[in-house]
Design a protein around this motif. Structure first.
Motif, short mmCIF file in Angstrom:
data_model
loop_
_atom_site.label_atom_id
_atom_site.label_comp_id
_atom_site.label_asym_id
_atom_site.label_seq_id
_atom_site.Cartn_x
_atom_site.Cartn_y
_atom_site.Cartn_z
N ARG A 109 0.81 -1.23 0.00
CA ARG A 109 0.00 0.00 0.00
C ARG A 109 0.83 1.27 0.00
NH1 ARG A 109 -5.09 -1.47 3.97
NH2 ARG A 109 -5.18 -3.66 3.43
N GLN A 110 2.06 1.19 -0.47
CA GLN A 110 2.85 2.41 -0.61
C GLN A 110 2.53 3.13 -1.93
OE1 GLN A 110 7.05 2.40 0.21
NE2 GLN A 110 6.86 0.97 1.92
N PHE A 111 1.85 2.45 -2.85
CA PHE A 111 1.55 3.09 -4.12
C PHE A 111 0.31 2.47 -4.76
CE2 PHE A 111 4.10 -0.56 -5.32
CZ PHE A 111 3.45 -1.05 -6.45
N THR A 112 -0.27 3.20 -5.70
CA THR A 112 -1.27 2.67 -6.61
C THR A 112 -0.79 2.99 -8.03
OG1 THR A 112 -2.57 4.72 -6.45
CG2 THR A 112 -3.21 2.89 -5.02
N LYS A 113 -1.28 2.25 -8.99
CA LYS A 113 -0.84 2.41 -10.37
C LYS A 113 -2.02 2.82 -11.24
CE LYS A 113 1.86 0.07 -13.97
NZ LYS A 113 2.56 -1.20 -14.33
N SER A 141 1.46 6.83 -1.52
CA SER A 141 0.71 7.13 -0.31
C SER A 141 1.65 7.63 0.78
CB SER A 141 -0.02 5.87 0.17
OG SER A 141 0.89 4.98 0.79
N SER A 142 1.05 8.00 1.92
CA SER A 142 1.84 8.46 3.05
C SER A 142 2.69 7.35 3.66
CB SER A 142 0.93 9.04 4.14
OG SER A 142 0.00 8.06 4.57
N MET A 143 2.40 6.09 3.31
CA MET A 143 3.18 4.98 3.84
C MET A 143 4.60 4.95 3.30
SD MET A 143 1.08 3.75 5.94
CE MET A 143 1.98 2.31 6.49
N LYS A 144 4.85 5.71 2.25
CA LYS A 144 6.19 5.78 1.69
C LYS A 144 7.04 6.82 2.42
CE LYS A 144 8.65 7.07 -2.51
NZ LYS A 144 8.55 7.83 -3.77
#
Length: 344
Positions: free
Chosen positions: A152-156, A166-169
């Protein structure tokens, strides 16, 4: 990265892995490397436990819930029912290594191809590594330190292939991630968040999937990149690899741990559910103005303590961590650290 540490409630799928008909015929029973949706495993592994005064126990067999998508030797638990709260199996995690040091991927049967309908159910991160035909393990709670590096650090973007992060990065050092699953009114009981991993963010490093060998050189343990399948991912997202703070190197008095219990000789006593967290447990810390735990949050992670929430300073995060730790102990669990899988 944010100037303030965050507290993150990170829900992931609650269901337990089950054995396929082919796996049930194998001797010994072995769960193959998962190539579908993530599930939980009730795990038995070597680890240590931390006492109230932060003294480590000797290494021993501990039991805990977690994510381990590679192979595991399986024992069927006696006397358990098919309840989502209680395990049907106990898994001993292992990797098999060839004489040349490479992982050995042995299987009793050829994994089936992932259907289009199953692909649609996978997260963006999972879809990115479909080519490897093996699910990754994130968070990874084995070895000298826990690791969290992608989920969940990104979506494509499906149209142009661009990545949205996302903020998780960008979590600040000293942030707290509570991994678990939401149970909504199970058998008439009040809803709760079932906790399996407490992750305190320590050192971190940015990396690109396609250059992970150079970007993460000296930062990750042997076999981790292969367990994550980085070499087979589609696309080249940039992510952040986080180390979890440890009992030997805590941050603001906090360290990462798994709620666990010592292994008993009575196999029927092995099965247990995860500790329960509810919003009411944290009311004294936040004065009821903000719920740390949202029991209705089954899929979307929740982040608190960014710049707009100045009350989430280091002391506040520590109070939440200490409350979680005490709740785990009060509910009859131990504080597990230094967990290891088996190399065969």
């Amino acid at each position: 990265m944010s100037d303030y540490p965050c507290i993150v409630q990170f829900p992931h799928p609650q269901k337990e892995h089950e054995l396929t008909s082919c796996e049930k015929k194998a001797t010994p029973l072995v769960k193959e490397w998962n190539n579908g949706q993530h599930r939980r495993k009730f795990l038995r592994a070597k680890g240590m436990c931390v006492s109230d005064n932060n003294i480590l126990s000797v290494e021993k067999d501990i039991l805990f819930w977690g994510e381990w998508e590679p192979y595991s030797e399986v024992e069927i638990l006696q006397g358990n029912t098919k309840s989502p709260k209680s395990p049907m199996y106990v898994h001993k995690p292992f990797l098999k290594v060839k004489k040349n040091g490479n992982l050995h991927y042995y299987i009793h049967h050829q994994p089936k191809a992932i259907s289009e309908s199953d692909k649609a159910k996978l997260s963006c991160t999972d879809r990115s590594c479909i080519k490897s035909n093996r699910s990754n393990t994130d968070p990874f709670v084995f070895g000298n330190y826990f690791i969290y590096s992608c989920c969940r650090q990104f979506t494509k973007n499906k149209e142009n292939g661009n990545f949205k992060y996302s903020s998780m990065k960008s979590l600040q050092k000293g942030s707290l991630i509570l991994f678990g699953s939401s149970f909504l009114n199970p058998q008439g009981e009040d809803s709760y968040f079932a906790l399996d991993t407490v992750f305190v963010v320590g050192e971190s490093r940015l990396f690109h999937v396609k250059s992970h060998e150079n970007d993460l050189a000296g930062f990750i343990p042997p076999y981790y990149a292969e367990i994550m399948g980085y070499g087979n991912w589609d696309g080249n997202p940039e992510m952040r690899c986080y180390h979890g703070a440890t009992i030997d190197d805590p941050i603001n008095g906090m360290y990462s741990f798994v709620p666990c219990k010592s292994c008993s000789s009575d196999t029927r006593s092995w099965g247990f559910e995860r500790p329960k967290l509810r919003a009411s447990m944290f009311e004294s810390i936040t004065d009821g103005s903000k719920d740390i735990i949202n029991v209705n949050s089954s899929r979307n992670f929740r982040t608190f303590g960014e710049r707009r929430c100045a009350f989430f300073d280091e002391e506040m995060v520590y109070q939440v961590w200490q409350t979680v730790r005490q709740q785990v102990i009060n509910q009859g669990y131990e504080i597990g650290v230094k967990v290891n899988f088996e190399i065969r």
